[in-house]
Design a protein around this motif. Structure first.
Motif, PDB file in Angstrom:
ATOM      1  N   ASN A   1     -25.949  23.381 -48.675  1.00  0.00           N
ATOM      2  CA  ASN A   1     -26.233  22.419 -47.611  1.00  0.00           C
ATOM      3  C   ASN A   1     -25.874  23.061 -46.281  1.00  0.00           C
ATOM      4  N   PHE A   2     -26.772  22.955 -45.322  1.00  0.00           N
ATOM      5  CA  PHE A   2     -26.477  23.358 -43.947  1.00  0.00           C
ATOM      6  C   PHE A   2     -27.357  22.520 -43.035  1.00  0.00           C
ATOM      7  N   HIS A   3     -27.008  22.440 -41.761  1.00  0.00           N
ATOM      8  CA  HIS A   3     -27.689  21.477 -40.898  1.00  0.00           C
ATOM      9  C   HIS A   3     -27.538  21.865 -39.428  1.00  0.00           C
ATOM     10  N   PRO A   4     -28.399  21.346 -38.563  1.00  0.00           N
ATOM     11  CA  PRO A   4     -28.378  21.737 -37.146  1.00  0.00           C
ATOM     12  C   PRO A   4     -27.104  21.338 -36.413  1.00  0.00           C
ATOM     13  N   GLN A   5     -26.418  20.276 -36.863  1.00  0.00           N
ATOM     14  CA  GLN A   5     -25.226  19.819 -36.153  1.00  0.00           C
ATOM     15  C   GLN A   5     -24.069  20.812 -36.229  1.00  0.00           C
ATOM     16  N   LEU A   6     -24.219  21.857 -37.017  1.00  0.00           N
ATOM     17  CA  LEU A   6     -23.191  22.892 -37.080  1.00  0.00           C
ATOM     18  C   LEU A   6     -23.119  23.703 -35.792  1.00  0.00           C
ATOM     19  N   PHE A   7     -24.144  23.583 -34.950  1.00  0.00           N
ATOM     20  CA  PHE A   7     -24.232  24.415 -33.753  1.00  0.00           C
ATOM     21  C   PHE A   7     -24.283  23.555 -32.495  1.00  0.00           C
ATOM     22  N   LYS A   8     -23.570  23.979 -31.473  1.00  0.00           N
ATOM     23  CA  LYS A   8     -23.661  23.309 -30.178  1.00  0.00           C
ATOM     24  C   LYS A   8     -25.039  23.520 -29.568  1.00  0.00           C
ATOM     25  N   LYS A   9     -25.596  24.707 -29.786  1.00  0.00           N
ATOM     26  CA  LYS A   9     -26.947  25.006 -29.335  1.00  0.00           C
ATOM     27  C   LYS A   9     -27.870  24.972 -30.549  1.00  0.00           C
ATOM     28  N   ARG A  10     -28.735  23.961 -30.606  1.00  0.00           N
ATOM     29  CA  ARG A  10     -29.581  23.786 -31.784  1.00  0.00           C
ATOM     30  C   ARG A  10     -30.523  24.967 -32.014  1.00  0.00           C
ATOM     31  N   GLU A  11     -30.811  25.712 -30.949  1.00  0.00           N
ATOM     32  CA  GLU A  11     -31.708  26.860 -31.120  1.00  0.00           C
ATOM     33  C   GLU A  11     -31.063  27.964 -31.953  1.00  0.00           C
TER      34      GLU A  11
END
Length: 410
Positions: free
Chosen positions: A223-233
């Motif tokens: 499982n991984f997801h965009p919220q792991l990063f401050k910058k979604r890019e």
């Protein structure tokens, strides 16, 4: 009917109903969009009903939250969370009207202000209000990050002294006490109390994993997801890293993977992981199963029971995995995982930042080591699990309940 008889009838009717526990959620707009929140709510609700004889009422703010609550068999009280002026009279009136016997705050990961301090302030003020009304009040085990919002310091300082404050890991407890000047009690996340419940999706996973194991393969959840990063890019880089690693591990020994979304909200990991799974070529897809159905937290636990372990960016997927006696690798964020893994004395090499996991060689070496250590790690998790579950039960022990006696609380 004379007014006196009406009052007597109402009094008898109220007395005949199960006593009410108020539950203050961390997300009154979605309630269970986060499967982690759903796991905590479901676990607490089950214990309160079966062991304490309480009827659970949750404060909500939208139709979607009401519907989610009703699916869990909860009663709801709609309050104007977005209106400061209307909110407090509504809350006070409902607490009095429902003759609340206890109030629990689902602290989760919001009471450090990591997602904004206003919601945290409001939750603490509700707890303060209930305690001032002499209602037994507790904050369920929450995490506390290393950079709490400074404007929360007065809110914690003013919190009524009778509110029981419970923190779900030792690292968070130390940070909380240093920041607030208040004493907390160490517990474990109440989601460890949730029981697994097989369903259609988990049975499909079981059948698929049984087939892979008959071929002598390991099966891991991811499982991984965009919220792991401050910058979604930055997120696509992590997806490319996982694809590279899955391909290499499949070629090495046929390690198979189950892709498990753990959030049903918009811009969630379900959307991102569906796109990830769909983008794999046909050869790799044969070695990867995507869980596409909407499943509840109890079925998530049934799903992970069929795996050897998980690599996850969601803390409550790690809790589900550990709660079924399996080890996990964590993509860390918000200082959540360190304290969770300390409950099991798990080594720090199981923690990796999302940025580091975006390097294929780092992620590959980590999962290879995890795969090689599964036997020892599984034994360690299973040895510690009973004590962790006991620590989770302390979330409700704090109110002085024993099985079946909450109805007699004043």
């Amino acid at each position: 009917m004379p007014r006196r008889r009406v009052r007597a009838w109402l009094s008898d009717w109220i007395a005949s109903r199960p006593p009410t526990l108020f539950l203050i959620p961390s997300d009154p707009w979605n309630l269970t969009g986060s499967i982690g929140d759903a796991a905590m709510i479901a676990a607490v609700t089950e214990v309160c009903r079966t062991q304490a004889g309480l009827e659970v009422t949750v404060l909500t703010s939208t139709d979607a939250a009401d519907q989610a609550a009703h699916r869990l068999g909860l009663r709801t009280v709609r309050v104007a969370w977005d209106s400061e002026q209307a909110f407090w009279p509504q809350v006070d009136r409902q607490i009095r009207k429902k003759h609340a016997k206890a109030l629990l705050v689902l602290g989760a990961d919001v009471l450090d202000g990591g997602y904004g301090s206003e919601m945290a302030k409001r939750m603490l003020r509700i707890a303060d209000l209930a305690a001032s009304r002499r209602i037994p009040t507790a904050i369920l085990g929450f995490s506390f990050n290393s950079a709490p919002a400074e404007d929360l310091r007065p809110a914690w300082a003013k919190l009524h002294p009778d509110v029981v404050i419970q923190v779900r890991d030792q690292s968070s407890l130390q940070r909380f006490e240093a920041f607030s000047g208040r004493k907390g009690t160490l517990v474990a996340d109440c989601a460890f109390l949730l029981k697994e419940k097989p369903g259609q999706a988990s049975e499909a996973v079981r059948a698929w994993t049984d087939g892979k194991r008959q071929q002598g393969r390991h099966v891991l959840g991811i499982n991984f997801h965009p919220q792991l990063f401050k910058k979604r890019e930055d997120f696509p880089r992590l997806g490319r890293s996982f694809e590279t690693v899955l391909r290499k591990l499949a070629a090495e020994d046929g390690t198979a993977f189950v892709v498990i979304p753990h959030d049903n909200r918009e811009d969630s990991d379900k959307v991102a992981l569906r796109a990830f799974a769909a983008g794999l070529d046909q050869t790799l897809r044969e070695n990867v199963l995507f869980v596409g159905e909407d499943v509840g937290p109890d079925e998530i636990k049934a799903i992970v029971s069929h795996l050897d372990g998980t690599v996850t960016g969601r803390m409550h997927l790690a809790i589900a995995t550990l709660g079924m006696g399996r080890p996990a690798v964590a993509l860390t964020y918000q200082d959540k995982f360190e304290g969770l893994f300390d409950h099991f004395d798990l080594p720090s090499w199981l923690l990796v930042t999302p940025e580091a996991a975006g390097e294929p060689e780092v992620l590959l070496a980590l999962i290879r080591r995890f795969r090689a250590s599964l036997g020892a790690l599984t034994s360690q998790v299973q040895a510690h699990l009973p004590a962790v579950q006991q620590a989770a039960r302390r979330n409700l022990d704090a109110l002085g309940w024993t099985a079946g006696d909450a109805a007699r609380q004043p």
